[in-house]
Scaffold this motif. Structure first.
Motif, PDB file in Angstrom:
ATOM      1  N   LEU A  19      10.018  -2.468  -2.798  1.00  0.00           N
ATOM      2  CA  LEU A  19       8.606  -2.268  -3.099  1.00  0.00           C
ATOM      3  C   LEU A  19       7.913  -3.579  -3.428  1.00  0.00           C
ATOM      4  CD1 LEU A  19       8.793   1.032  -5.130  1.00  0.00           C
ATOM      5  CD2 LEU A  19       7.279   0.651  -3.188  1.00  0.00           C
ATOM      6  N   SER A  20       8.652  -4.550  -3.935  1.00  0.00           N
ATOM      7  CA  SER A  20       8.026  -5.835  -4.253  1.00  0.00           C
ATOM      8  C   SER A  20       7.528  -6.528  -3.007  1.00  0.00           C
ATOM      9  CB  SER A  20       9.015  -6.750  -4.983  1.00  0.00           C
ATOM     10  OG  SER A  20      10.020  -7.215  -4.101  1.00  0.00           O
ATOM     11  N   ALA A  21       8.016  -6.108  -1.849  1.00  0.00           N
ATOM     12  CA  ALA A  21       7.542  -6.668  -0.591  1.00  0.00           C
ATOM     13  C   ALA A  21       6.181  -6.118  -0.202  1.00  0.00           C
ATOM     14  CB  ALA A  21       8.539  -6.375   0.529  1.00  0.00           C
ATOM     15  N   ALA A  22       5.748  -5.060  -0.882  1.00  0.00           N
ATOM     16  CA  ALA A  22       4.476  -4.451  -0.500  1.00  0.00           C
ATOM     17  C   ALA A  22       3.557  -4.171  -1.670  1.00  0.00           C
ATOM     18  CB  ALA A  22       4.745  -3.136   0.235  1.00  0.00           C
ATOM     19  N   ARG A  97       8.616  -3.833  10.762  1.00  0.00           N
ATOM     20  CA  ARG A  97       9.524  -4.483   9.809  1.00  0.00           C
ATOM     21  C   ARG A  97       8.724  -5.144   8.700  1.00  0.00           C
ATOM     22  NH1 ARG A  97      12.478  -9.245   8.569  1.00  0.00           N
ATOM     23  NH2 ARG A  97      14.691  -8.813   8.138  1.00  0.00           N
ATOM     24  N   LEU A  98       9.174  -4.941   7.472  1.00  0.00           N
ATOM     25  CA  LEU A  98       8.535  -5.534   6.304  1.00  0.00           C
ATOM     26  C   LEU A  98       9.605  -6.236   5.490  1.00  0.00           C
ATOM     27  CD1 LEU A  98       5.974  -5.757   4.476  1.00  0.00           C
ATOM     28  CD2 LEU A  98       6.752  -3.664   3.358  1.00  0.00           C
ATOM     29  N   SER A  99       9.395  -7.516   5.212  1.00  0.00           N
ATOM     30  CA  SER A  99      10.383  -8.267   4.435  1.00  0.00           C
ATOM     31  C   SER A  99       9.677  -9.074   3.359  1.00  0.00           C
ATOM     32  CB  SER A  99      11.189  -9.205   5.346  1.00  0.00           C
ATOM     33  OG  SER A  99      10.337 -10.159   5.967  1.00  0.00           O
ATOM     34  N   GLY A 100      10.392  -9.328   2.277  1.00  0.00           N
ATOM     35  CA  GLY A 100       9.798 -10.080   1.187  1.00  0.00           C
ATOM     36  C   GLY A 100      10.837 -10.783   0.350  1.00  0.00           C
ATOM     37  N   VAL A 101      10.409 -11.864  -0.293  1.00  0.00           N
ATOM     38  CA  VAL A 101      11.246 -12.593  -1.235  1.00  0.00           C
ATOM     39  C   VAL A 101      10.509 -12.601  -2.565  1.00  0.00           C
ATOM     40  CG1 VAL A 101      12.374 -14.765  -1.787  1.00  0.00           C
ATOM     41  CG2 VAL A 101      12.196 -14.037   0.600  1.00  0.00           C
ATOM     42  N   HIS A 105       5.505 -13.281  -1.777  1.00  0.00           N
ATOM     43  CA  HIS A 105       5.360 -13.436  -0.328  1.00  0.00           C
ATOM     44  C   HIS A 105       6.047 -12.293   0.394  1.00  0.00           C
ATOM     45  CE1 HIS A 105       6.780 -15.584   3.584  1.00  0.00           C
ATOM     46  NE2 HIS A 105       5.646 -14.947   3.801  1.00  0.00           N
ATOM     47  N   TRP A 106       5.313 -11.648   1.288  1.00  0.00           N
ATOM     48  CA  TRP A 106       5.959 -10.704   2.186  1.00  0.00           C
ATOM     49  C   TRP A 106       5.419 -10.885   3.586  1.00  0.00           C
ATOM     50  CZ3 TRP A 106       2.669  -7.470   4.641  1.00  0.00           C
ATOM     51  CH2 TRP A 106       1.542  -6.984   3.981  1.00  0.00           C
ATOM     52  N   ASP A 127       1.587 -12.557   7.384  1.00  0.00           N
ATOM     53  CA  ASP A 127       2.162 -12.980   6.105  1.00  0.00           C
ATOM     54  C   ASP A 127       1.121 -12.771   5.014  1.00  0.00           C
ATOM     55  OD1 ASP A 127       4.895 -14.676   6.449  1.00  0.00           O
ATOM     56  OD2 ASP A 127       3.642 -14.882   8.226  1.00  0.00           O
ATOM     57  N   TYR A 128       1.588 -12.328   3.854  1.00  0.00           N
ATOM     58  CA  TYR A 128       0.677 -12.023   2.753  1.00  0.00           C
ATOM     59  C   TYR A 128       1.202 -12.648   1.466  1.00  0.00           C
ATOM     60  CZ  TYR A 128      -1.833  -9.150  -0.709  1.00  0.00           C
ATOM     61  OH  TYR A 128      -2.593  -8.717  -1.765  1.00  0.00           O
ATOM     62  N   TYR A 129       0.311 -13.398   0.768  1.00  0.00           N
ATOM     63  CA  TYR A 129       0.658 -14.061  -0.483  1.00  0.00           C
ATOM     64  C   TYR A 129      -0.304 -13.568  -1.567  1.00  0.00           C
ATOM     65  CZ  TYR A 129       3.109 -17.279   2.670  1.00  0.00           C
ATOM     66  OH  TYR A 129       3.921 -17.818   3.635  1.00  0.00           O
ATOM     67  N   PRO A 130       0.049 -12.515  -2.298  1.00  0.00           N
ATOM     68  CA  PRO A 130      -0.883 -11.917  -3.268  1.00  0.00           C
ATOM     69  C   PRO A 130      -1.290 -12.839  -4.401  1.00  0.00           C
ATOM     70  CG  PRO A 130       1.323 -10.987  -3.495  1.00  0.00           C
ATOM     71  CD  PRO A 130       1.327 -11.795  -2.239  1.00  0.00           C
ATOM     72  N   SER A 131      -0.427 -13.793  -4.779  1.00  0.00           N
ATOM     73  CA  SER A 131      -0.747 -14.675  -5.903  1.00  0.00           C
ATOM     74  C   SER A 131      -1.639 -15.843  -5.496  1.00  0.00           C
ATOM     75  CB  SER A 131       0.542 -15.214  -6.534  1.00  0.00           C
ATOM     76  OG  SER A 131       1.265 -16.003  -5.609  1.00  0.00           O
TER      77      SER A 131
END
Length: 231
Positions: A19-22, A97-101, A105-106, A127-131
């Motif tokens: 879930l942290s990937a989204a 496909r959805l991936s995150g670290v 960043h996901w 690519d998405y960087y919420p912060s």
């Protein structure tokens, strides 16, 4: 530790990691987490947790579904694959496909379609960087659509909290409410200012009504009455 407690712990780790990937990082980890899947495995040596078939993860009002999900407890890398759908707050995402670290960043790939903050993003990979002010990057090209119009380019990036977007390579904008169409090698849209405007560079052109303008550099101010002023 009992088998039941261990199983529950694995579920929580996998669901929270994937879930942290989204999800929004601000709320991550503060709400109950649940996961369901037809099969689940955990490799204690590598730290890899895998859920397969009919995977659904939930945290608060957010949820993610897919055919397969993994999370590595050591690297904090998570993936969801196969007809992925992720919903959280005002974000609704579908992809293959959805991936995150971690939570900063996901990446979504494969027929990406994302709606957030009244805008729709489509492309092969996003690519998405919420912060980083909700920074979005479609490096292989894509489309951004809002109530004001549509922007396409070979490379798209935007800062959603700033309402600022940049299109590079065959940039093209269409705004039906303003009866406006334009393009250029590069285009930058500024929507948070009192008087929104678009800057076009390189083979720039704008067409509105029966009026056509060409220039290497052009700034188009967008007024509320639907008219555009070009400088």
């Amino acid at each position: 530790m009992t088998k039941k407690k261990l199983y529950r712990g694995i579920l929580v780790l996998l669901a929270a990691g994937a879930l942290s990937a989204a999800a929004s990082a601000a709320q991550q980890g503060t709400e109950p987490t649940n996961l369901s899947a037809d099969s689940l495995t955990y490799d204690t040596q590598t730290g890899l947790i895998t859920a397969e078939t009919n995977v659904r993860m939930e945290e608060g009002t957010g949820w993610v579904t897919g055919a397969r999900a993994t999370y590595n407890t050591k690297t904090e890398e998570g993936t969801v694959e196969g007809g992925v759908r992720a919903v959280r707050d005002d974000m609704d995402l579908s992809c293959e496909r959805l991936s995150g670290v971690g939570q900063d960043h996901w990446q979504a790939s494969g027929s990406v379609h994302m709606t957030k903050a009244g805008r729709t993003f489509t492309g092969a990979e996003v690519d998405y960087y919420p912060s980083q002010n909700d920074y979005v990057l479609a490096s292989s090209g894509g489309t951004i659509t809002s109530a004001d119009g549509t922007l396409t380019a070979d490379r798209l990036e935007g800062w959603m909290k700033e309402n600022r977007f940049v299109g590079t390579g065959s940039a093209h904008i269409i705004s039906p409410p303003r009866d406006l169409e334009g393009g250029g090698d590069r285009m930058e849209y500024f929507g948070s200012v009192d008087r929104p405007y678009v800057v076009l560079d390189g083979n720039a052109w704008v067409f509105q009504g029966n009026n056509m303008a060409h220039s290497n550099h052009m700034t188009v101010y967008l007024s509320d009455d639907g008219n555009a002023v070009t400088e």
